[in-house]
Write an enzyme that holds these catalytic residues in place. Structure first.
Site, PDB file in Angstrom:
ATOM      1  N   ASP A 150      -6.177  19.679 -13.507  1.00 62.65           N
ATOM      2  CA  ASP A 150      -6.522  18.358 -14.034  1.00 62.65           C
ATOM      3  C   ASP A 150      -6.097  18.372 -15.507  1.00 62.65           C
ATOM      4  O   ASP A 150      -6.707  19.028 -16.347  1.00 62.65           O
ATOM      5  CB  ASP A 150      -8.038  18.127 -13.888  1.00 62.65           C
ATOM      6  N   ARG A 162       0.848  -1.198   0.000  1.00 62.29           N
ATOM      7  CA  ARG A 162       0.000   0.000   0.000  1.00 62.29           C
ATOM      8  C   ARG A 162       0.887   1.253   0.000  1.00 62.29           C
ATOM      9  O   ARG A 162       0.559   2.268  -0.584  1.00 62.29           O
ATOM     10  CB  ARG A 162      -0.952   0.010   1.212  1.00 62.29           C
ATOM     11  N   LYS A 213      -7.207   7.509 -19.194  1.00 67.06           N
ATOM     12  CA  LYS A 213      -7.492   8.056 -20.525  1.00 67.06           C
ATOM     13  C   LYS A 213      -6.252   7.961 -21.414  1.00 67.06           C
ATOM     14  O   LYS A 213      -5.788   6.876 -21.681  1.00 67.06           O
ATOM     15  CB  LYS A 213      -8.011   9.482 -20.370  1.00 67.06           C
TER      16      LYS A 213
HETATM   17  C1  LIG Z   1     -11.150  15.312 -16.829  1.00 70.84           C
HETATM   18  C2  LIG Z   1     -11.337  14.111 -15.948  1.00 70.84           C
HETATM   19  N1  LIG Z   1     -10.854  14.128 -14.700  1.00 70.84           N
HETATM   20  C3  LIG Z   1     -10.998  13.074 -13.867  1.00 70.84           C
HETATM   21  C4  LIG Z   1     -11.669  11.933 -14.260  1.00 70.84           C
HETATM   22  C5  LIG Z   1     -11.828  10.778 -13.305  1.00 70.84           C
HETATM   23  O1  LIG Z   1     -10.923   9.749 -13.611  1.00 70.84           O
HETATM   24  P1  LIG Z   1     -11.209   8.184 -13.386  1.00 70.84           P
HETATM   25  O2  LIG Z   1     -12.363   7.808 -14.240  1.00 70.84           O
HETATM   26  O3  LIG Z   1      -9.910   7.557 -13.764  1.00 70.84           O
HETATM   27  O4  LIG Z   1     -11.507   8.011 -11.936  1.00 70.84           O
HETATM   28  C6  LIG Z   1     -12.185  11.874 -15.565  1.00 70.84           C
HETATM   29  C7  LIG Z   1     -12.915  10.674 -16.023  1.00 70.84           C
HETATM   30  O5  LIG Z   1     -13.565  10.681 -17.052  1.00 70.84           O
HETATM   31  C8  LIG Z   1     -12.024  12.992 -16.426  1.00 70.84           C
HETATM   32  O6  LIG Z   1     -12.512  13.002 -17.692  1.00 70.84           O
END
Ligand SMILES: Cc1ncc(COP(=O)(O)O)c(C=O)c1O
Length: 379
Positions: free
Chosen positions: A170, A46, A195
């Site tokens: 992000d 972990r 992604k």
């Molecule tokens: C811009 C963005 N941030 C965060 C996330 C969340 O990521 P996860 O699906 O890997 O938990 C997503 C998911 O689609 C996203 O498009």
């Protein structure tokens, strides 16, 4: 070292015991100690795992940062960042953002006394208006999901410095190939690794990269305390995916441009949201802070109805209707009923997210086939 070389080599050492060029999958929960506290740097998976460590190093180098941390999902990474704050603290977030981020902010953390202000962050003045002595962080997503607004990271960084608050970005839609927020003054970069970084629609994972040692220690403490860590097999898959990140991103961008320009000229298409189009309202900022404009495109039809959008989505052959994005295969989605359904209708309308919006993740197929798919689906 240039980006492509970094993507292939950075943070990766041949396995010391065998010379294996690929980092092995260290499928272990624990590590032998010769005497209490005497070990080779790994105690319990972990806290640390060698496969995860290699990936964390690689991601840190790709983002021009010092420390990487990997999580069991993008949401796990966001959860950990927000847990740094205390009841009463305020965070300013863009009002056009991934529905899951909106949901964790409003439905989870608001219950613990945190306050979130949602503003259109491409308007820097709108951000400053909301900053007060309780504000602790700006939460930026750029390009935004799903309306592809571009937020000026350098302007946000200047604002964050002025008010002594953190700036988190992000960077999921851009990837470190297209933009490096730490270089523009951000304190925290976050990714849904699920992604483009993983890139093959076979892993769910998140990541954070920071420069500051104290920030890293706080985040690592929270990660180890709360436990949202990825398994070594997933880390291996992402390490493999990263090796082609630059090549994939180049093709995503090339195909994205052709698809966006096709849609932009199509007589039945209403609005096209892609930052590479010269009429995109934030095109200049995008051109300054991004290397290229990516493969995410949203659009509406001239008829502007949900029914017609759904008909198009049902007709696609290659733009497969599915949640997620950034994989080698093209995907389509209906944000209002899929990725952004957790945002109340009134809030969606305020940010301009219509029920008629279609979102595309343009993949790596031959672009002629993708254009043909659009032609037959839109008519
Ligand atoms: C811009 C963005 N941030 C965060 C996330 C969340 O990521 P996860 O699906 O890997 O938990 C997503 C998911 O689609 C996203 O498009």
């Amino acid at each position: 070292m240039k980006f492509g070389t970094k993507a292939i080599h950075a943070g990766i050492e041949p396995d010391p015991s065998t010379g294996a060029i690929m980092t092995p999958i260290y499928q272990t929960s624990t590590y032998v100690q010769t005497s209490p506290g005497q070990h080779k740097g790994f105690e319990y998976s972990r806290t640390h795992n060698p496969t995860r460590k290699a990936l964390e190093n690689s991601l840190a180098i790709l983002e021009n940062g010092k420390h990487g941390l990997c999580f069991s999902s993008g949401m796990g990474a966001i959860d950990t960042i927000i847990k740094m704050f205390e009841p009463g603290d305020e965070i300013i977030s863009t009002n056009d953002l991934y529905g899951g981020s909106y949901r964790i902010f409003t439905k989870v953390f608001q219950r613990y006394g945190l306050k979130f202000n949602f503003v259109p962050m491409h308007n820097t003045e709108a951000i400053e208006e909301k900053i007060n002595e309780k504000t602790k962080m700006l939460w930026v997503e750029t390009p935004t999901n799903p309306l592809m607004n571009i937020i000026d990271i350098k302007a946000c960084a200047a604002l964050a410095k002025k008010h002594n608050i953190l700036l988190a970005v992000d960077n999921t839609f851009s990837t470190p190939y297209l933009q490096n927020p730490l270089d523009m003054g951000a304190d925290i970069v976050m990714h849904s690794v699920t992604k483009y970084i993983a890139g093959h629609s076979d892993v769910v994972m998140g990541a954070i990269v920071v420069n500051d040692d104290k920030l890293r220690d706080t985040l690592a403490f929270l990660q180890n305390s709360c436990g949202a860590v990825p398994g070594p097999q997933d880390c291996f898959l992402v390490l493999r995916g990263i090796k082609t990140l630059h090549v994939r991103m180049q093709r995503h961008c090339e195909n994205g441009r052709i698809v966006a320009e096709y849609l932009d000229k199509h007589p039945k298409v209403g609005k096209v949201y892609w930052p590479g189009l010269s009429h995109h309202p934030n095109h200049e900022v995008a051109a300054q802070q991004m290397k290229d404009f990516g493969g995410m495109i949203s659009f509406t039809l001239k008829s502007d109805t949900k029914e017609d959008a759904v008909k198009v989505l049902e007709k696609f052959k290659y733009f497969t209707l599915a949640e997620s994005l950034g994989g080698v295969e093209s995907l389509s989605g209906h944000p209002a009923s899929m990725t952004h359904a957790s945002i109340p209708v009134a809030e969606r309308q305020k940010s301009g997210l219509k029920d008629s919006l279609i979102r595309l993740s343009v993949g790596l197929e031959d672009v002629e086939d993708l254009v043909e798919d659009l032609r037959q689906a839109i008519g």
